[in-house]
Structures are given as structure tokens and as C-alpha cells.
Scaffold this motif. Structure first.
Motif, PDB file in Angstrom:
ATOM      1  N   CYS A 226      33.707  49.644  33.960  1.00 23.38           N
ATOM      2  CA  CYS A 226      34.430  50.161  35.111  1.00 23.38           C
ATOM      3  C   CYS A 226      34.099  49.382  36.385  1.00 23.38           C
ATOM      4  N   TRP A 227      32.820  49.152  36.639  1.00 21.89           N
ATOM      5  CA  TRP A 227      32.417  48.458  37.866  1.00 21.89           C
ATOM      6  C   TRP A 227      32.901  47.028  37.866  1.00 21.89           C
ATOM      7  N   TRP A 229      35.690  45.946  36.476  1.00 24.14           N
ATOM      8  CA  TRP A 229      37.112  45.983  36.829  1.00 24.14           C
ATOM      9  C   TRP A 229      37.298  46.170  38.328  1.00 24.14           C
ATOM     10  N   LEU A 230      36.473  47.009  38.938  1.00 23.09           N
ATOM     11  CA  LEU A 230      36.565  47.220  40.389  1.00 23.09           C
ATOM     12  C   LEU A 230      36.295  45.931  41.149  1.00 23.09           C
ATOM     13  N   TYR A 233      39.133  43.500  40.595  1.00 22.67           N
ATOM     14  CA  TYR A 233      40.311  43.939  41.341  1.00 22.67           C
ATOM     15  C   TYR A 233      40.170  43.633  42.831  1.00 22.67           C
ATOM     16  N   VAL A 263      45.667  43.735  36.938  1.00 25.23           N
ATOM     17  CA  VAL A 263      44.244  44.058  37.125  1.00 25.23           C
ATOM     18  C   VAL A 263      44.087  45.420  37.800  1.00 25.23           C
ATOM     19  N   MET A 267      42.107  48.538  36.354  1.00 17.59           N
ATOM     20  CA  MET A 267      41.032  49.107  37.168  1.00 17.59           C
ATOM     21  C   MET A 267      41.219  50.611  37.339  1.00 17.59           C
ATOM     22  N   THR A 270      40.708  52.480  33.931  1.00 18.84           N
ATOM     23  CA  THR A 270      39.307  52.495  33.499  1.00 18.84           C
ATOM     24  C   THR A 270      38.457  53.374  34.403  1.00 18.84           C
ATOM     25  N   THR A 271      38.685  53.283  35.713  1.00 22.57           N
ATOM     26  CA  THR A 271      37.915  54.077  36.667  1.00 22.57           C
ATOM     27  C   THR A 271      38.163  55.565  36.469  1.00 22.57           C
TER      28      THR A 271
END
Length: 353
Positions: A226-227, A229-230, A233, A263, A267, A270-271
Motif C-alpha cells: 500500500c505505501w 503505491w502511495l 502515485y 497508478v 493506489m 490498494t489503500t
């Protein structure tokens, strides 16, 4: 026993993921309302005339709009893949009728009784424009999403084996459809939102692939956490903003926007998926009701924002105006939703069971 245990674990995981999708879709619906609540300060939405400009709200609008509907389409692809993998949607005609009831019936009803009358009061379109926007469905306010999603479902069903069974074929189909959508939109009218649907198919395909990997037991998109992807992004979105301001080559800007949307959708998914596993949202009565009414809230929220913008534009701080827009749109559409949900006929007309 080991196989039975694995099957039980898989069933529990599937149930958890579907529950998570309810949480994800509800939050994305609220983000759509938020996006519409601040779009006015971009200067190209509704009247396009904010009396008090706000760079912060302009940025917030661009940020939310970079992922919310794209992530929603991704989740729709995930749920479509789940039902197809479970043996649902066997007959195409039955599938077509189901999606027409869920998406096209509420389109017609909400357009006739709500969207067209209120929008026409503000925009004063001529008959030709009205016919193109709402009868031919070229750009029917917030209702474009219903036709877009319907088109995607109708296209995706016969392509299911290629979209789910072969990644390269799925990518090829999605890219070809995306290009068709881009050029079709430029060259021909967007009848029944077909060109937009072609462009959004790539996000639907990503949702299908995520569910396909889950079925194969490769886990919950944890290969990139998750992190991560953040962080990816934030980098991609920042780069896209720089390209938008400094590079005027359309091709470069179009590619950067597509990458940002992809993306951003991953993000957001997933988040929110990870958040759903830690938040006890099923025990929050208000959130459960919002999740139950998410469809009608989407149908009716935008016109409340029109009214609130007219009432408060230039009279209060833009951030206060945005909060009023969001709160008023959610409360107003939620109230209408509750009234409609009391009747079986009205539930049918807004696409609910």
C-alpha cells in the motif's frame, strides 16, 4: 483435511474481499461527490465562474479526479470477474437484462425526474443539445457513468476468456479499445458514451486481473504494498502536473494522464482495501446506510451542488463553500434515497432490489 482447510480459507478470503469492495465503492462514491463539490474552482465546471478563486481547491479537484472514477471502474471489473469465476452470468441475454435494469432504468428515471429539469433550469440548452446530451447520451451530466459501465459490461462478457485467461491478449484488447476510444471521441459523437467506455475498459481489465491473481492464490496485490503505491502515485501525479503546466505536446500529456489514472486507481484500491481490514466499518450504522444508498446518492448529488454553488459563490470562503457543497449534496441525496428505498417500485426505478 489440508485441501478442505485451504478451501475454507479461500472461501473466507473471497468473502472478505467482496466485503472490502463494498467499503471501497462507498468511499469512492463519496470521493466522487467530493470531486464534484470542488470542480467549480477549476473554472470549467458548471458556470465556470468562481467569484473567489482558490488554487487549493483547484489542486484538490485535479487530485481527486485523477483516480476516483477510474478506481470505481477497477472495482467493477473485480466484482465482474468474481461473479464470472463463480459461475454467474452464464447467459448473455439474462446478463444484458440484469445490467439494463441496474443501470439503464435508473438512467432514464433520474434523467427525466431530476437531472434534466434542474440542469435545464441553469443551462438553458436548446432542444438539439438536450437531445444529444440525454437521448443520445453523449454527455449526460453525472449519468454518463451508468452508460459507460453498461457498455463495458456488454463488451466484456463475450471477451471474458481473453480478458481473464491470457494477460497479453487482455492487455492487447484493452490498448486497442483505448485507442479506438480516443480517436473515436475526437472524430465522432460520443453516442451512448461508447468512446468513453472503450477508454475505461483498461481499468476494468485491471480489476479482472487482480481478481484472477487472487483466484490463483497469489495474494492481495501485496507484491507492491500500500505505501509503495502511495509513493509511486505521488511521484506520477506530481510529474503529470509538471507536464500539464510546462509541456504543451498533446501526446506526452495524454500518456502521462493515462499512467496517472492507472497508478491512481491501483493506489486507491490498494489503500482502501487495506484500510477495510482495520476499520470496523460494518458496525457503523451510518456508513452501512451510505453503502446501501451509494447508487441513488450518485444519481442525485450533482444538482444539489449546482444549487449550493449559486447560493454561496462569492458569499463565503471557497473552502467553506466546498464543505457546504459536499455536506449538502450527501445529505440531500441521502434523504431522497431513503424516501425512494421505501417503495418496491421506486427501488426498481433507481436500480436497487
Amino acid at each position: 483435511m489440508d485441501k478442505l482447510s485451504e478451501q475454507i480459507d479461500e472461501d473466507l478470503e473471497n468473502k472478505q474481499m467482496i466485503q472490502n469492495c463494498v467499503f471501497i465503492k462507498t468511499n469512492l462514491m463519496l470521493l466522487v461527490v467530493l470531486g464534484h463539490s470542488v470542480n467549480f474552482w477549476r473554472g470549467d465546471w458548471f458556470t465556470g465562474n468562481p467569484l473567489i478563486p482558490s488554487m487549493g481547491l483547484t489542486f484538490l479537484s485535479k487530485w481527486v479526479n485523477s483516480f476516483h472514477v477510474y478506481a470505481f471502474t477497477l472495482v467493477s471489473g473485480y466484482l465482474f470477474a468474481y461473479k464470472m469465476s463463480a459461475g454467474g452470468y452464464v447467459r448473455y441475454c439474462a446478463f444484458f437484462k440484469n445490467k439494463a435494469k441496474r443501470l439503464l432504468v435508473p438512467y432514464v428515471f433520474s434523467a427525466l425526474v431530476w437531472v434534466v429539469p434542474i440542469s435545464q433550469y441553469f443551462f438553458k440548452w436548446n432542444r438539439t443539445t438536450l437531445f444529444g446530451k440525454y437521448v443520445l447520451c453523449e454527455s449526460p451530466s453525472q449519468l454518463w457513468f451508468l452508460w459507460m459501465l453498461f457498455d463495458i459490461f456488454i463488451i466484456a462478457w463475450p471477451l471474458w476468456k481473453w480478458l481473464s485467461g491470457n494477460v497479453m491478449k487482455g492487455i492487447g484488447i484493452s490498448v486497442v479499445l483505448y485507442c479506438i476510444g480516443v480517436f473515436g471521441y475526437k472524430l465522432m459523437p460520443n453516442l451512448f458514451c461508447i468512446w468513453i467506455a472503450c477508454q475505461y475498459m483498461i481499468f476494468f481489465f485491471i480489476g479482472i486481473q487482480i481478481k484472477t491473481y487472487h483466484c490463483k492464490g497469489t495474494g492481495r496485490t501485496k507484491e507492491i504494498c500500500c505505501w509503495s503505491w502511495l509513493i509511486i502515485y505521488i511521484f506520477v501525479f506530481s510529474l503529470d502536473m509538471l507536464i500539464e503546466q510546462n509541456i504543451k505536446i498533446r501526446g506526452v500529456s495524454a500518456v502521462s494522464k493515462l499512467i496517472t489514472h492507472i497508478v491512481g486507481a491501483l493506489m486507491a484500491y490498494t489503500t482502501l482495501d487495506n484500510l477495510a481490514r482495520y476499520v470496523k466499518w460494518e458496525k457503523n450504522n451510518l456508513f452501512v446506510k451510505l453503502s446501501k444508498y451509494s447508487m441513488p446518492i450518485y444519481l442525485f448529488h450533482e444538482q444539489f451542488i449546482y444549487i449550493l454553488v449559486i447560493l454561496f459563490n462569492g458569499r463565503v470562503n471557497p473552502w467553506i463553500n466546498a464543505v457546504i457543497n459536499f455536506g449538502g449534496a450527501v445529505i440531500g441525496s441521502f434523504t431522497i434515497s431513503r424516501l425512494f428505498m421505501r417503495s418496491k417500485i421506486m427501488r426498481f426505478l433507481i436500480g436497487e432490489k
